[in-house]
Design a protein around this motif. Structure first.
Motif, PDB file in Angstrom:
ATOM      1  N   LEU A  58       0.802  -1.227   0.000  1.00 35.19           N
ATOM      2  CA  LEU A  58       0.000   0.000   0.000  1.00 35.19           C
ATOM      3  C   LEU A  58       0.835   1.278   0.000  1.00 35.19           C
ATOM      4  O   LEU A  58       0.274   2.369   0.125  1.00 35.19           O
ATOM      5  CB  LEU A  58      -0.957   0.006   1.194  1.00 35.19           C
ATOM      6  N   GLN A  59       2.133   1.147  -0.152  1.00 34.47           N
ATOM      7  CA  GLN A  59       2.952   2.334  -0.279  1.00 34.47           C
ATOM      8  C   GLN A  59       2.699   3.003  -1.625  1.00 34.47           C
ATOM      9  O   GLN A  59       2.424   2.346  -2.625  1.00 34.47           O
ATOM     10  CB  GLN A  59       4.441   1.995  -0.115  1.00 34.47           C
ATOM     11  N   VAL A  60       2.821   4.316  -1.643  1.00 35.93           N
ATOM     12  CA  VAL A  60       2.477   5.092  -2.832  1.00 35.93           C
ATOM     13  C   VAL A  60       3.266   4.633  -4.048  1.00 35.93           C
ATOM     14  O   VAL A  60       2.711   4.466  -5.140  1.00 35.93           O
ATOM     15  CB  VAL A  60       2.706   6.596  -2.576  1.00 35.93           C
ATOM     16  N   ASP A  61       4.564   4.414  -3.881  1.00 32.81           N
ATOM     17  CA  ASP A  61       5.403   4.026  -5.021  1.00 32.81           C
ATOM     18  C   ASP A  61       4.936   2.719  -5.637  1.00 32.81           C
ATOM     19  O   ASP A  61       4.908   2.574  -6.868  1.00 32.81           O
ATOM     20  CB  ASP A  61       6.868   3.894  -4.591  1.00 32.81           C
ATOM     21  N   ASN A  62       4.547   1.763  -4.794  1.00 27.14           N
ATOM     22  CA  ASN A  62       4.096   0.476  -5.313  1.00 27.14           C
ATOM     23  C   ASN A  62       2.753   0.615  -6.026  1.00 27.14           C
ATOM     24  O   ASN A  62       2.545   0.023  -7.102  1.00 27.14           O
ATOM     25  CB  ASN A  62       3.974  -0.552  -4.196  1.00 27.14           C
ATOM     26  N   LEU A  63       1.834   1.398  -5.452  1.00 29.60           N
ATOM     27  CA  LEU A  63       0.526   1.585  -6.075  1.00 29.60           C
ATOM     28  C   LEU A  63       0.657   2.296  -7.418  1.00 29.60           C
ATOM     29  O   LEU A  63      -0.022   1.951  -8.391  1.00 29.60           O
ATOM     30  CB  LEU A  63      -0.391   2.377  -5.146  1.00 29.60           C
ATOM     31  N   ILE A  64       1.558   3.264  -7.491  1.00 27.12           N
ATOM     32  CA  ILE A  64       1.790   3.952  -8.759  1.00 27.12           C
ATOM     33  C   ILE A  64       2.379   2.988  -9.782  1.00 27.12           C
ATOM     34  O   ILE A  64       2.010   3.006 -10.962  1.00 27.12           O
ATOM     35  CB  ILE A  64       2.727   5.161  -8.553  1.00 27.12           C
ATOM     36  N   ASN A  65       3.272   2.121  -9.327  1.00 22.84           N
ATOM     37  CA  ASN A  65       3.855   1.125 -10.232  1.00 22.84           C
ATOM     38  C   ASN A  65       2.782   0.188 -10.779  1.00 22.84           C
ATOM     39  O   ASN A  65       2.778  -0.140 -11.974  1.00 22.84           O
ATOM     40  CB  ASN A  65       4.927   0.317  -9.495  1.00 22.84           C
ATOM     41  N   VAL A  66       1.847  -0.237  -9.908  1.00 23.95           N
ATOM     42  CA  VAL A  66       0.753  -1.112 -10.349  1.00 23.95           C
ATOM     43  C   VAL A  66      -0.103  -0.400 -11.392  1.00 23.95           C
ATOM     44  O   VAL A  66      -0.431  -0.960 -12.444  1.00 23.95           O
ATOM     45  CB  VAL A  66      -0.120  -1.545  -9.150  1.00 23.95           C
ATOM     46  N   LEU A  67      -0.458   0.846 -11.106  1.00 25.25           N
ATOM     47  CA  LEU A  67      -1.314   1.598 -12.030  1.00 25.25           C
ATOM     48  C   LEU A  67      -0.607   1.876 -13.351  1.00 25.25           C
ATOM     49  O   LEU A  67      -1.233   1.829 -14.423  1.00 25.25           O
ATOM     50  CB  LEU A  67      -1.753   2.913 -11.386  1.00 25.25           C
ATOM     51  N   GLN A  68       0.693   2.151 -13.299  1.00 24.63           N
ATOM     52  CA  GLN A  68       1.398   2.439 -14.547  1.00 24.63           C
ATOM     53  C   GLN A  68       1.522   1.197 -15.420  1.00 24.63           C
ATOM     54  O   GLN A  68       1.286   1.259 -16.631  1.00 24.63           O
ATOM     55  CB  GLN A  68       2.789   3.015 -14.263  1.00 24.63           C
ATOM     56  N   THR A  69       1.895   0.080 -14.826  1.00 22.51           N
ATOM     57  CA  THR A  69       2.004  -1.147 -15.618  1.00 22.51           C
ATOM     58  C   THR A  69       0.634  -1.614 -16.104  1.00 22.51           C
ATOM     59  O   THR A  69       0.538  -2.277 -17.135  1.00 22.51           O
ATOM     60  CB  THR A  69       2.678  -2.268 -14.801  1.00 22.51           C
ATOM     61  N   MET A  70      -0.407  -1.245 -15.356  1.00 25.40           N
ATOM     62  CA  MET A  70      -1.765  -1.607 -15.752  1.00 25.40           C
ATOM     63  C   MET A  70      -2.292  -0.721 -16.870  1.00 25.40           C
ATOM     64  O   MET A  70      -3.135  -1.146 -17.674  1.00 25.40           O
ATOM     65  CB  MET A  70      -2.684  -1.495 -14.538  1.00 25.40           C
ATOM     66  N   SER A  71      -1.800   0.517 -16.939  1.00 28.46           N
ATOM     67  CA  SER A  71      -2.417   1.515 -17.814  1.00 28.46           C
ATOM     68  C   SER A  71      -2.401   1.108 -19.285  1.00 28.46           C
ATOM     69  O   SER A  71      -3.366   1.350 -20.014  1.00 28.46           O
ATOM     70  CB  SER A  71      -1.721   2.874 -17.644  1.00 28.46           C
ATOM     71  N   GLU A  72      -1.304   0.471 -19.736  1.00 35.15           N
ATOM     72  CA  GLU A  72      -1.222   0.101 -21.153  1.00 35.15           C
ATOM     73  C   GLU A  72      -2.279  -0.955 -21.521  1.00 35.15           C
ATOM     74  O   GLU A  72      -3.041  -0.786 -22.472  1.00 35.15           O
ATOM     75  CB  GLU A  72       0.175  -0.420 -21.489  1.00 35.15           C
ATOM     76  N   ILE A  73      -2.324  -2.027 -20.747  1.00 34.13           N
ATOM     77  CA  ILE A  73      -3.282  -3.091 -21.068  1.00 34.13           C
ATOM     78  C   ILE A  73      -4.709  -2.646 -20.750  1.00 34.13           C
ATOM     79  O   ILE A  73      -5.672  -3.151 -21.351  1.00 34.13           O
ATOM     80  CB  ILE A  73      -2.919  -4.394 -20.324  1.00 34.13           C
ATOM     81  N   ALA A  74      -4.859  -1.670 -19.841  1.00 33.26           N
ATOM     82  CA  ALA A  74      -6.192  -1.145 -19.538  1.00 33.26           C
ATOM     83  C   ALA A  74      -6.807  -0.485 -20.765  1.00 33.26           C
ATOM     84  O   ALA A  74      -8.024  -0.539 -20.964  1.00 33.26           O
ATOM     85  CB  ALA A  74      -6.125  -0.159 -18.380  1.00 33.26           C
ATOM     86  N   LEU A  75      -5.983   0.140 -21.605  1.00 34.74           N
ATOM     87  CA  LEU A  75      -6.514   0.743 -22.827  1.00 34.74           C
ATOM     88  C   LEU A  75      -7.024  -0.332 -23.781  1.00 34.74           C
ATOM     89  O   LEU A  75      -8.000  -0.121 -24.506  1.00 34.74           O
ATOM     90  CB  LEU A  75      -5.439   1.586 -23.520  1.00 34.74           C
ATOM     91  N   LEU A  76      -6.375  -1.501 -23.776  1.00 36.70           N
ATOM     92  CA  LEU A  76      -6.883  -2.614 -24.583  1.00 36.70           C
ATOM     93  C   LEU A  76      -8.225  -3.093 -24.033  1.00 36.70           C
ATOM     94  O   LEU A  76      -9.126  -3.458 -24.798  1.00 36.70           O
ATOM     95  CB  LEU A  76      -5.886  -3.778 -24.589  1.00 36.70           C
ATOM     96  N   VAL A  77      -8.345  -3.107 -22.712  1.00 40.19           N
ATOM     97  CA  VAL A  77      -9.615  -3.495 -22.087  1.00 40.19           C
ATOM     98  C   VAL A  77     -10.704  -2.508 -22.458  1.00 40.19           C
ATOM     99  O   VAL A  77     -11.838  -2.904 -22.776  1.00 40.19           O
ATOM    100  CB  VAL A  77      -9.460  -3.581 -20.553  1.00 40.19           C
ATOM    101  N   LEU A  78     -10.380  -1.222 -22.438  1.00 42.86           N
ATOM    102  CA  LEU A  78     -11.345  -0.194 -22.824  1.00 42.86           C
ATOM    103  C   LEU A  78     -11.815  -0.414 -24.259  1.00 42.86           C
ATOM    104  O   LEU A  78     -13.018  -0.392 -24.555  1.00 42.86           O
ATOM    105  CB  LEU A  78     -10.710   1.191 -22.669  1.00 42.86           C
ATOM    106  N   ALA A  79     -10.844  -0.655 -25.156  1.00 36.12           N
ATOM    107  CA  ALA A  79     -11.175  -0.881 -26.568  1.00 36.12           C
ATOM    108  C   ALA A  79     -12.034  -2.127 -26.732  1.00 36.12           C
ATOM    109  O   ALA A  79     -13.056  -2.122 -27.425  1.00 36.12           O
ATOM    110  CB  ALA A  79      -9.892  -1.006 -27.383  1.00 36.12           C
TER     111      ALA A  79
END
Length: 347
Positions: A58-79
């Motif tokens: 739950l540290q900020v750096d780890n949560l940001i890392n999760v969201l950043q690595t998720m962001s690319e494939i999340a756009l595929l999910v959106l599409a």
């Protein structure tokens, strides 16, 4: 007489496409139906478990890392979510994610640096990437809509073709020394947060509003529910399908730019295997493979849950060779839970 009673009974009014979908806040199409919210408790549980497993979770750096690595494939999910809602599917999104930036890298990376040709200045990388993505979407839409071919088969064939083309133009090598323009979306920070996270959240917010409160969004649900009824209601179904399919490919190309920027390279296998996670996230999030059902809120919840689980497994020290199998098992469990707590995911 019974016949008289039946004759005197007023006929039910015809239901318009998209009617009857009352949202939690009174909208015609909900932002998040109750079954979409079924994933929220699961996300909270995973967050608690992750903190117990490793306080770093739950540290900020780890949560940001999760969201950043998720962001690319999340756009595929959106599409894919938009495409599934209109009762189509696009398997080629993962290959578009690799080929679009791959073509750009081929043309802008200096000659002599890997497989680069150095034919164009680096500033052309983003327009080329998006143009390739749009072209792929146009070809898919032409074959599916204009020629009436099966979307599953068309996009499966396109997936194989695009993957082969990327391998061919790269010679099986990785493009590196990318220009600054290709690195920007994956490395820049806006207000201390990676730009890719802002872009992902902004696009999902736009999609939520578009599907929930616009006539275009209602058209998507109407087409997915009953395309003939949608045509009768005056919806220009072919035009809507063209927009959805081409937009999906554009989003995949943008996701490829974000991934290439973060990794500072374009691998010959970029995007391979992502489509399985994309479909899993969409279905867990309540998107029906039969069209006309699901929301962007649910889709976002689905991909967030999967990436949180993957991060917890990594922090727990689970061997990499087991993570794939455990991910698959967790997907089945999460799908079952969401079905039980939130109603049928598919019909």
């Amino acid at each position: 007489m019974p016949e008289t009673a039946l004759a005197d009974t007023p006929a039910p009014k015809p239901t318009k496409p998209g009617a009857g979908r009352k949202g939690l806040f009174g909208g015609r199409i909900p932002i998040a139906r109750l079954r979409d919210l079924a994933l929220v408790p699961a996300i909270v549980v995973i967050a608690v478990v992750g903190q117990i497993v490793n306080p770093v979770f739950l540290q900020v750096d780890n949560l940001i890392n999760v969201l950043q690595t998720m962001s690319e494939i999340a756009l595929l999910v959106l599409a894919q979510t938009m495409i599934l809602i209109v009762k189509k599917m696009d398997l080629s999104l993962e290959s578009t994610m690799g080929l679009a930036p791959g073509v750009a890298a081929l043309l802008v990376v200096p000659s002599g640096v890997g497989p680069g040709l150095g034919l164009l200045p680096g500033a052309w990388s983003i327009p080329i990437t998006l143009a390739v993505g749009a072209l792929i979407g146009v070809v898919n839409a032409l074959l599916i809509i204009r020629f009436g071919l099966n979307g599953f088969i068309v996009t499966l064939g396109m997936l194989i073709v695009l993957r082969g083309v990327l391998t061919g133009i790269s010679g099986g090598q990785t493009f590196f020394q990318l220009p600054e323009s290709m690195l920007y979306l994956g490395t820049a920070q806006w207000f201390g947060i990676p730009a890719s996270i802002w872009i992902c959240l902004a696009l999902f917010a736009v999609a939520i509003v578009a599907l929930g409160w616009t006539s275009f969004g209602r058209s998507l649900y109407a087409i997915g529910g009953n395309v003939d009824a949608a045509k009768t209601a005056g919806i220009r179904t072919d035009r809507v399908l063209w927009i959805v399919i081409v937009t999906g490919s554009l989003l995949a190309a943008l996701a490829g730019l974000m991934l290439s920027g973060r990794l500072a390279s374009v691998a010959s296998a970029q995007g391979n295997g992502y489509i399985f996670t994309v479909f899993a996230a969409a279905v867990i999030g309540g998107i029906s493979l039969n069209g006309g059902k699901g929301t962007m809120f649910g889709a976002f919840s689905g991909i967030l849950l999967l990436f949180m689980i993957q991060n917890v497994l990594t922090l727990a020290g689970v061997p990499a060779q087991w993570i794939g199998a455990l991910n698959g098992l967790i997907i089945l469990v999460a799908l079952t839970i969401s079905r039980i707590t939130g109603g049928k995911v598919q019909e």
